[in-house]
Design an enzyme around this catalytic site. Sequence first.
Site, PDB file in Angstrom:
ATOM      1  CE1 TYR A 136      -2.077 -10.978   4.071  1.00  0.00           C
ATOM      2  CE2 TYR A 136      -3.223 -12.787   2.985  1.00  0.00           C
ATOM      3  CZ  TYR A 136      -2.489 -11.622   2.917  1.00  0.00           C
ATOM      4  OH  TYR A 136      -2.164 -11.079   1.689  1.00  0.00           O
TER       5      TYR A 136
ATOM      6  CG  HIS B 275      -7.002 -10.662   2.207  1.00  0.00           C
ATOM      7  ND1 HIS B 275      -6.083 -10.533   3.223  1.00  0.00           N
ATOM      8  CD2 HIS B 275      -6.535  -9.914   1.177  1.00  0.00           C
ATOM      9  CE1 HIS B 275      -5.097  -9.744   2.819  1.00  0.00           C
ATOM     10  NE2 HIS B 275      -5.342  -9.360   1.584  1.00  0.00           N
TER      11      HIS B 275
ATOM     12  CE1 TYR C 192      -3.410  -9.350  -5.400  1.00  0.00           C
ATOM     13  CE2 TYR C 192      -4.443  -7.206  -5.325  1.00  0.00           C
ATOM     14  CZ  TYR C 192      -3.438  -8.047  -4.958  1.00  0.00           C
ATOM     15  OH  TYR C 192      -2.427  -7.580  -4.137  1.00  0.00           O
TER      16      TYR C 192
ATOM     17  CD1 TRP D 207      -4.541  -3.832   2.451  1.00  0.00           C
ATOM     18  CD2 TRP D 207      -6.589  -3.977   3.316  1.00  0.00           C
ATOM     19  NE1 TRP D 207      -4.873  -5.166   2.512  1.00  0.00           N
ATOM     20  CE2 TRP D 207      -6.129  -5.280   3.040  1.00  0.00           C
ATOM     21  CE3 TRP D 207      -7.857  -3.823   3.861  1.00  0.00           C
ATOM     22  CZ2 TRP D 207      -6.886  -6.419   3.298  1.00  0.00           C
ATOM     23  CZ3 TRP D 207      -8.613  -4.959   4.114  1.00  0.00           C
ATOM     24  CH2 TRP D 207      -8.126  -6.238   3.840  1.00  0.00           C
ATOM     25  CD1 TRP D 208      -0.739  -1.733   2.010  1.00  0.00           C
ATOM     26  CD2 TRP D 208       0.528   0.100   1.863  1.00  0.00           C
ATOM     27  NE1 TRP D 208      -0.295  -1.643   0.721  1.00  0.00           N
ATOM     28  CE2 TRP D 208       0.487  -0.531   0.591  1.00  0.00           C
ATOM     29  CE3 TRP D 208       1.264   1.275   2.007  1.00  0.00           C
ATOM     30  CZ2 TRP D 208       1.159  -0.017  -0.510  1.00  0.00           C
ATOM     31  CZ3 TRP D 208       1.940   1.775   0.908  1.00  0.00           C
ATOM     32  CH2 TRP D 208       1.887   1.129  -0.343  1.00  0.00           C
TER      33      TRP D 208
END
Length: 104
Positions: A18, A22, A41, A76-77
């Site tokens: 993960y 990113h 963010y 992306w999802w």
Amino acid sequence: MIRKAFVMHVFGDCHEEYKRRHDEIWPEMIEMLKEYGAHDYSIFLDPTTGRLFAYLVIEDEERWSKTAETEICQKWWAYMKDVMETNEDHSPVSLELKEVFYLK
């Protein structure tokens, strides 16, 4: 500006993956987030539970809500669905948090 916070969950054996994804976030994803009014963010991980805490500042709720309709967000999802809890449409299962305190 509107502050938003929400929690999600990353699978136990996928914490490093993960983070890697990113760290290598696609430039077009960053561009879309900024285009739709995202600022500051951040996503934090509790490695003992796999809980992710996300915080961002947005310019406008209506504009921000349209990110889900973008092609890059959908892509992306789909890319992230194997490392975290997702809904049937591959969006992350997330719970928006209600602000109860803010020190300016």
